[in-house]
Design a protein around this motif. Structure first.
Motif, PDB file in Angstrom:
ATOM      1  N   PHE A  59      13.232  22.950  -8.880  1.00  0.00           N
ATOM      2  CA  PHE A  59      11.965  22.208  -9.121  1.00  0.00           C
ATOM      3  C   PHE A  59      11.748  21.411  -7.711  1.00  0.00           C
ATOM      4  CE2 PHE A  59      13.026  22.660 -13.486  1.00  0.00           C
ATOM      5  CZ  PHE A  59      11.834  23.399 -14.072  1.00  0.00           C
ATOM      6  N   THR A  61       9.625  19.123  -5.026  1.00  0.00           N
ATOM      7  CA  THR A  61       9.118  17.861  -4.926  1.00  0.00           C
ATOM      8  C   THR A  61       8.459  17.807  -3.427  1.00  0.00           C
ATOM      9  OG1 THR A  61      10.959  16.551  -4.048  1.00  0.00           O
ATOM     10  CG2 THR A  61      10.797  16.808  -6.492  1.00  0.00           C
ATOM     11  N   ASN A  73       5.564  23.944  -9.532  1.00  0.00           N
ATOM     12  CA  ASN A  73       6.657  23.238  -8.845  1.00  0.00           C
ATOM     13  C   ASN A  73       7.851  23.961  -8.881  1.00  0.00           C
ATOM     14  OD1 ASN A  73       6.955  22.549 -11.424  1.00  0.00           O
ATOM     15  ND2 ASN A  73       7.541  20.453 -11.214  1.00  0.00           N
ATOM     16  N   ARG A 115      -3.884  22.269  -8.108  1.00  0.00           N
ATOM     17  CA  ARG A 115      -3.069  21.017  -8.229  1.00  0.00           C
ATOM     18  C   ARG A 115      -2.779  20.541  -6.782  1.00  0.00           C
ATOM     19  NH1 ARG A 115      -0.697  24.090 -12.962  1.00  0.00           N
ATOM     20  NH2 ARG A 115      -1.865  23.134 -14.678  1.00  0.00           N
ATOM     21  N   SER A 116      -2.498  19.056  -6.678  1.00  0.00           N
ATOM     22  CA  SER A 116      -2.094  18.689  -5.533  1.00  0.00           C
ATOM     23  C   SER A 116      -1.264  17.453  -5.718  1.00  0.00           C
ATOM     24  CB  SER A 116      -3.311  18.033  -4.760  1.00  0.00           C
ATOM     25  OG  SER A 116      -4.157  17.135  -5.415  1.00  0.00           O
TER      26      SER A 116
ATOM     27  N   ILE B 203       6.852  10.721 -11.140  1.00  0.00           N
ATOM     28  CA  ILE B 203       6.176  11.782 -11.330  1.00  0.00           C
ATOM     29  C   ILE B 203       6.269  12.650 -10.461  1.00  0.00           C
ATOM     30  CG2 ILE B 203       4.398  10.651 -12.841  1.00  0.00           C
ATOM     31  CD1 ILE B 203       2.553  11.318 -10.488  1.00  0.00           C
ATOM     32  N   ASP B 204       7.386  12.691  -9.530  1.00  0.00           N
ATOM     33  CA  ASP B 204       7.588  13.627  -8.426  1.00  0.00           C
ATOM     34  C   ASP B 204       9.154  13.950  -8.369  1.00  0.00           C
ATOM     35  OD1 ASP B 204       7.402  15.390  -6.530  1.00  0.00           O
ATOM     36  OD2 ASP B 204       7.237  13.857  -4.738  1.00  0.00           O
ATOM     37  N   ASN B 205       9.630  14.747  -9.421  1.00  0.00           N
ATOM     38  CA  ASN B 205      11.383  14.742  -9.354  1.00  0.00           C
ATOM     39  C   ASN B 205      11.571  16.030  -9.883  1.00  0.00           C
ATOM     40  OD1 ASN B 205      11.280  14.594 -12.475  1.00  0.00           O
ATOM     41  ND2 ASN B 205      10.337  12.916 -12.016  1.00  0.00           N
ATOM     42  N   THR B 206      12.982  16.422  -9.749  1.00  0.00           N
ATOM     43  CA  THR B 206      13.413  17.449 -10.003  1.00  0.00           C
ATOM     44  C   THR B 206      13.921  17.662 -11.608  1.00  0.00           C
ATOM     45  OG1 THR B 206      15.562  16.843  -9.605  1.00  0.00           O
ATOM     46  CG2 THR B 206      14.483  17.914  -7.637  1.00  0.00           C
ATOM     47  N   ASN B 208      11.365  17.546 -13.689  1.00  0.00           N
ATOM     48  CA  ASN B 208       9.897  18.399 -13.970  1.00  0.00           C
ATOM     49  C   ASN B 208       9.544  17.689 -15.233  1.00  0.00           C
ATOM     50  OD1 ASN B 208       8.217  20.529 -13.772  1.00  0.00           O
ATOM     51  ND2 ASN B 208       9.216  21.577 -15.421  1.00  0.00           N
ATOM     52  N   PRO B 301      -2.275  11.610 -12.144  1.00  0.00           N
ATOM     53  CA  PRO B 301      -3.631  12.330 -11.660  1.00  0.00           C
ATOM     54  C   PRO B 301      -3.961  13.590 -12.518  1.00  0.00           C
ATOM     55  CG  PRO B 301      -2.227  11.749  -9.701  1.00  0.00           C
ATOM     56  CD  PRO B 301      -1.209  11.651 -11.055  1.00  0.00           C
ATOM     57  N   TYR B 304      -2.835  16.790 -11.317  1.00  0.00           N
ATOM     58  CA  TYR B 304      -1.265  17.150 -11.024  1.00  0.00           C
ATOM     59  C   TYR B 304      -0.718  17.809 -12.137  1.00  0.00           C
ATOM     60  CZ  TYR B 304       3.475  15.576  -9.295  1.00  0.00           C
ATOM     61  OH  TYR B 304       4.420  15.502  -8.630  1.00  0.00           O
ATOM     62  N   LEU B 305       0.504  17.971 -12.123  1.00  0.00           N
ATOM     63  CA  LEU B 305       1.024  18.864 -13.456  1.00  0.00           C
ATOM     64  C   LEU B 305       0.931  18.550 -14.598  1.00  0.00           C
ATOM     65  CD1 LEU B 305       4.012  20.283 -10.939  1.00  0.00           C
ATOM     66  CD2 LEU B 305       2.306  21.897 -11.845  1.00  0.00           C
ATOM     67  N   ASN B 307       3.029  19.126 -16.743  1.00  0.00           N
ATOM     68  CA  ASN B 307       4.549  18.997 -16.994  1.00  0.00           C
ATOM     69  C   ASN B 307       4.802  17.425 -17.250  1.00  0.00           C
ATOM     70  OD1 ASN B 307       4.233  21.592 -16.194  1.00  0.00           O
ATOM     71  ND2 ASN B 307       5.874  21.714 -14.868  1.00  0.00           N
ATOM     72  N   PHE B 308       3.978  16.747 -16.229  1.00  0.00           N
ATOM     73  CA  PHE B 308       4.522  15.108 -15.921  1.00  0.00           C
ATOM     74  C   PHE B 308       3.587  14.516 -16.894  1.00  0.00           C
ATOM     75  CE2 PHE B 308       6.214  17.331 -12.515  1.00  0.00           C
ATOM     76  CZ  PHE B 308       7.261  16.754 -12.210  1.00  0.00           C
TER      77      PHE B 308
END
Lengths: 397, 411
Positions: A59, A61, A73, A115-116, B203-206, B208, B301, B304-305, B307-308
């Protein structure tokens, strides 16, 4: 008395411990799982498979290169369990209506990054651009498809319907990027090559698909595709070349789905009907690989139910978008292997055809038009029992 | 110069040898008995531990360690037998003055792979209802975060909702107030702190998924708040001698970096956590129930994905029943317990935009256990966990079975 109680409790605990072995979750039967390596890999190849599996499951980041614009991702976000994708990870491609090329490359084409990362705005489809939505395909058995020779594919093509079965079948001739390794015995036409991967068969090989997906789906630049989608400038690689090599090996060596219930009379009947109403004109049951440096893939027969060629599928499936030399209404015959396990990677439901619009196998058949319309009509004319047998056969793949 | 340095070193070593010799003389170590008459609340957990005082010094030390054997199998695949030295935790406490105390807790996890100062605070009492606490504090969200010592629990694993949804053990630099009030069978307590908080990594991690524990990896968090705005944590709790203790807690603030060098780089995005916890020991049957449930709301947001998730919830219930409590194997107050933990976590409580079907990413687990306590400070545990985890898309769940045998003890 006290000691007896304690001993009794200890004894009970030991019995529980031993009997608990029976409640250890066991693996599902191999034919019920899509993931896993081809049988017969060497120890070295098994190690390479595992490295590729790890890279495929990584995944990303912001710190490791995700975005700033992206769709997903990770590779596994779209290809969960190596199976068909889910509508939540669908990609949108836009800006090309004929073989002359994509006219929206300066406006973010061919793929929409919807997405961003925080602080950035995702893309929107430019006004006037035609588009299509594409669901991630099943990725098992790709190595077999990769090592089919160009000559074999061309031999299945019938652009002028010489055999009179109403089905043509043509390859997608397309230009290929410089980093792609051209196959031995590759056949070219006006500097273009026979491509075979993707819904429009516009991608030459697995490596090209990995590299473009890394950039267009994840926003991860590699040494092979160093242009950042947002700035349009060359940037440093955000993934090692080794990981791309590993992923390529992993995808080549994912096993082909194991058909199930092949001795079931209903399945056998369905298989015969599948041949009888000539679904096999496009969904060729058996193909053969040529030479492969991976010995288990070299000169093998396999059963994907595809011809890797483009076919006119009619106006109902014409989204007004295309790639390579394909027309907007032409789609590559999708392999049917693994069809019966689609729901186990799609959250328990069917999302079939290129954009997941069909929620059952039967609905997918209804959408067959163009040169497949006659086969659809033959299916519709079957008695209910025969239809059920044919559907059961498809679910067994 | 070298001569002076060597002399200084010799003096230090000789003097420290004397001290070391003194410290290993067990006659100088006095165990400070826990005040069993004084009823404690979850908020007292940091001080409600066994300590050893050293002679007549105002210093007290303590700690706990835990280790176990484990065999886990997920969908038929196992990593085999594992011996795990999960934690070694050291406490050092000092009564600087009658109403001025200091306590620190340093934890070494997984054989030293992770080292963390989980607590290092000075407490100043102005009034039982008004105390000041400052330093590295443990945010009082739910009950487990403050009351997490291994020997207090009958299960080898910590609750999933407390460590994989809430970020226990979650501590930050901060300051605040706390206090307690007693009246007959009732106790009331409150805590309020301003502290450092979370960052974009949640919200930005491995992992997921929206994952609050990810913020613990930020090495800057004890000196810099990512958003530049303090996080608020507050808790109120009421305890009745018979009915048990119930706590309501909140933790929240802006988690993302929205301003960098005076430039606005994003809007302010909030994180809000609500929790309720309850514990009781039913007097006649001595059954103990410990429960905690939390809800997390995060501004993710829309671009955003999915998944989060922006909405998470989960919790656990522990039920512990002593079945034998008497002299066993020479231990006068040994206890044999049967216990069970039920857990549930949903990391993404929402529907997919495209299909309007439920986003999975949830887990439930049942963990029966047998525990043996030769003393209140030491526990031997045998656990079995059966867990079912569903992925984001709701595909067939991954089944996991785990056997664990281990111990945890204060020292």
């Amino acid at each position: 008395m006290k000691k007896q109680k304690i001993l009794f409790l200890l004894f009970t605990a030991i019995i529980c411990f031993i009997s608990c072995k029976k409640i250890i979750p066991t693996a599902a039967p191999v034919e019920e799982i899509l993931e896993g390596p081809i049988d017969g890999l060497t120890i070295e190849e098994s190690n390479r498979f595992l490295h590729g599996d790890e890279a495929f499951g990584e995944f990303f980041t912001k710190e490791t290169g995700l975005g700033p614009l992206f769709v997903e991702n990770s590779c596994v976000s779209c290809h969960t369990g190596a199976g068909k994708g889910h509508p939540s990870s669908i990609v949108t491609r836009f800006g090309q209506i004929d073989e002359l090329g994509n006219t929206y490359l300066d406006y973010g084409g061919p793929q929409l990054q919807n997405r961003s990362i925080l602080g950035f705005s995702p893309e929107v489809i430019p006004s006037g651009a035609s588009s299509t939505k594409l669901l991630a395909p099943i990725v098992v058995g790709l190595g077999y498809l990769d090592f089919v020779t160009d000559a074999y594919i061309l031999a299945m093509a019938d652009p002028d319907d010489a055999n009179g079965d109403g089905v043509t079948g043509i390859p997608n001739w397309n230009t290929i990027p410089s980093f792609v390794e051209v196959r031995k015995g590759a056949i070219t036409s006006n500097g273009k090559y026979i491509c075979r991967f993707g819904k429009k068969a516009s991608v030459y090989d697995i490596k090209q698909q990995i590299v473009s997906a890394l950039n267009e789906d994840l926003g991860v630049n590699s040494v092979y595709d160093p242009i950042d989608l947002l700035s349009k400038q060359e940037v440093d690689p955000e993934i090692s070349t080794q990981k791309i090599v590993d992923m390529n090996f992993y995808l080549r060596t994912l096993k082909a789905p194991t058909p199930r219930n092949q001795d079931d009379p209903e399945v056998i009947k369905g298989k015969n009907l599948f041949n009888q109403i000539q679904c096999t004109s496009c969904h060729k049951p058996k193909l053969e690989t040529g030479y492969s440096p991976i010995s288990v893939l070299s000169n093998k027969e396999f059963y994907p139910y595809t011809d890797l060629l483009l076919h006119d599928m009619g106006s109902g499936l014409d989204d007004g978008y295309t790639e390579g030399s394909a027309k907007t209404y032409e789609w590559r015959t999708p392999p049917l292997w693994g069809l019966g396990l689609a729901t186990s990677s799609q959250g328990g439901s069917y999302f079939l055809l290129h954009d997941g619009r069909a929620h059952s196998i039967e609905e997918a058949i209804y959408w067959h038009g163009g040169e497949a319309a006659s086969r659809r009509q033959m299916y519709l004319a079957l008695p209910t029992d025969d239809k059920n047998a044919l559907l059961k056969f498809l679910q067994s793949l | 110069m070298n001569y002076k340095l060597n002399l200084l070193l010799i003096i230090i070593i000789v003097s420290s040898i004397n001290k070391v010799t003194a410290q290993i003389d067990s006659t100088l170590l006095n165990r400070i008995p826990k005040d069993t008459l004084k009823q404690a609340m979850n908020m007292d957990a940091t001080y409600n531990r066994p300590f050893l005082s050293i002679g007549k010094t105002p210093l007290a030390i303590g700690g706990y360690t835990e280790a176990n054997w484990q065999h886990a199998t997920s969908d038929g695949v196992s990593e085999g037998h594992q011996f795990q030295a999960r934690r070694l935790t050291l406490f050092v406490a000092s009564t600087i003055n009658k109403r001025l105390k200091f306590l620190s807790e340093i934890e070494f996890e997984d054989g030293g792979k992770k080292i963390a100062i989980e607590f290092a605070s000075m407490d100043v009492e102005f009034n039982p209802l008004l105390n000041f606490r400052g330093g590295i504090i443990m945010n009082p969200i739910g009950s487990f975060n403050q009351n997490h010592d291994g020997p207090k629990w009958e299960f080898t694993d910590r609750p999933i909702s407390a460590t994989q949804m809430l970020p226990a053990t979650w501590s930050n630099s901060g300051f605040g107030l706390f206090g307690k009030k007693f009246k007959k069978d009732w106790m009331f307590g409150y805590e309020f702190y301003l502290s450092g908080g979370f960052d974009n990594s949640i919200i930005d991690n491995t992992e997921n998924k929206t994952f609050l524990p990810e913020a613990k990896k930020n090495p800057e968090r004890f000196e810099e708040i990512n958003s530049g705005l303090p996080m608020v944590t507050g808790k109120i709790a009421v305890r009745n001698k018979l009915a048990g203790e119930i706590g309501l807690s909140y933790m929240g603030g802006v988690y993302n970096k929205f301003n960098d060098d005076g430039n606005i780089i994003d809007i302010k995005r909030r994180l809000d956590v609500f929790a309720i916890d309850y514990n009781v020991t039913i007097p006649k049957v001595k059954t103990t129930v410990i429960a905690e449930w939390a809800w997390i709301l995060i501004d993710v947001p829309t671009t955003y994905l999915q998944n989060f998730g922006s909405n998470q919830h989960g919790g656990f219930v522990d039920i512990i029943q002593p079945v034998l409590s008497r002299k066993m194997f020479g231990w006068n107050k040994a206890t044999l317990n049967l216990a069970c933990r039920l857990e549930y976590v949903d990391w993404n409580y929402a529907n997919f935009i495209e299909t309007n079907t439920n986003i999975g990413d949830h887990l439930w687990s049942v963990m029966p256990a047998i525990s043996f306590r030769p003393t209140a400070q030491t526990v031997f545990r045998f656990n079995y966990r059966y867990q079912q985890q569903t992925d984001l898309l709701g595909n067939p769940a991954a089944l996991t079975g785990v056997f664990q045998v281990g111990f945890s003890t204060y020292f």
